[in-house]
Write a protein that holds these residues in place. Structure first.
Motif, PDB file in Angstrom:
ATOM      1  N   UNK A 109       0.828  -1.215   0.046  1.00 54.70           N
ATOM      2  CA  UNK A 109       0.012  -0.076   0.018  1.00 54.70           C
ATOM      3  C   UNK A 109       0.936   1.200  -0.042  1.00 54.70           C
ATOM      4  N   UNK A 110       1.858   1.175   0.620  1.00 51.54           N
ATOM      5  CA  UNK A 110       2.736   2.439   0.849  1.00 51.54           C
ATOM      6  C   UNK A 110       3.357   2.500  -0.402  1.00 51.54           C
ATOM      7  N   UNK A 111       3.758   1.620  -1.161  1.00 52.90           N
ATOM      8  CA  UNK A 111       4.453   1.810  -2.575  1.00 52.90           C
ATOM      9  C   UNK A 111       3.507   2.432  -3.586  1.00 52.90           C
ATOM     10  N   UNK A 112       2.277   1.978  -3.675  1.00 48.77           N
ATOM     11  CA  UNK A 112       1.153   2.611  -4.481  1.00 48.77           C
ATOM     12  C   UNK A 112       0.834   3.790  -4.039  1.00 48.77           C
ATOM     13  N   UNK A 113       0.795   4.119  -2.757  1.00 47.62           N
ATOM     14  CA  UNK A 113       0.478   5.496  -2.435  1.00 47.62           C
ATOM     15  C   UNK A 113       1.454   6.437  -2.849  1.00 47.62           C
ATOM     16  N   UNK A 114       2.842   6.282  -2.515  1.00 48.55           N
ATOM     17  CA  UNK A 114       3.859   6.954  -2.766  1.00 48.55           C
ATOM     18  C   UNK A 114       4.058   7.284  -4.242  1.00 48.55           C
ATOM     19  N   UNK A 115       3.988   6.332  -5.201  1.00 50.15           N
ATOM     20  CA  UNK A 115       4.226   6.307  -6.495  1.00 50.15           C
ATOM     21  C   UNK A 115       2.938   7.344  -7.099  1.00 50.15           C
ATOM     22  N   UNK A 116       1.668   7.167  -6.401  1.00 51.45           N
ATOM     23  CA  UNK A 116       0.510   8.017  -6.852  1.00 51.45           C
ATOM     24  C   UNK A 116       1.009   9.663  -6.454  1.00 51.45           C
ATOM     25  N   UNK A 117       1.519   9.784  -5.178  1.00 47.97           N
ATOM     26  CA  UNK A 117       1.810  11.231  -4.695  1.00 47.97           C
ATOM     27  C   UNK A 117       2.893  11.534  -5.738  1.00 47.97           C
TER      28      UNK A 117
END
Length: 157
Positions: A109-117
């Motif tokens: 989840x952290x990777x997806x959220x960071x990529x989105x950011x």
């Protein structure tokens, strides 16, 4: 009155191919494109890491939905090196013929959220086509962020 007669006579003309008695296929409206960031986290996988920590993991389809892109685009970006390869995978499986298939790519989840950011801060979420030559820094930022996230996720308490 003659205009109405002519209009009614030729009204159905556009439904046929020119010079043919064969009807045209009906025009089907395209389905709307996925809005970036919408409903990407609806199907998480639970994965237990070797350090005993449980993580919510998401497939490449979820990452693609978060970015508002087709999955094939992300596969090409991974192949070209624009984004790093998935750090986690499900176990490989064998089909009926004995051929081995790699497991699904998984992202935390952290990777997806960071990529989105990172995509959002670069202004690339609503851009139709990304010119990666102009955004080389984004590739390194994603790789560094994922490396840091993976280090914190796999750290033994």
């Amino acid at each position: 009155m003659s205009d109405d007669f002519i209009d009614s006579t030729f009204a159905d003309l556009d439904n046929f191919y020119p010079g043919s008695k064969r009807k045209r296929k009906p025009i089907v409206a395209k389905k709307p494109e996925v809005e970036p960031g919408s409903n990407w986290d609806s199907k998480p996988y639970k994965k237990t890491l070797p350090n005993g920590r449980d993580l919510e993991m998401f497939t490449i389809g979820s990452l693609a939905a978060a970015l508002g892109r087709p999955v094939i685009s992300l596969r090409v970006w991974i192949k070209e090196g624009y984004i790093p390869a998935a750090p986690y995978r499900l176990p490989s499986t064998k089909d009926v013929n004995g051929k081995e298939h790699q497991g699904r790519r998984l992202y935390s989840r952290a990777m997806v959220e960071k990529t989105l950011e990172l995509f959002s801060s670069a202004g690339l979420l609503h851009v139709k086509r990304i010119e990666w030559a102009l955004h080389r820094q984004l590739s390194t930022e994603i790789a560094e962020a994922w490396s840091e996230i993976r280090a914190t996720e796999t750290k033994i308490n």
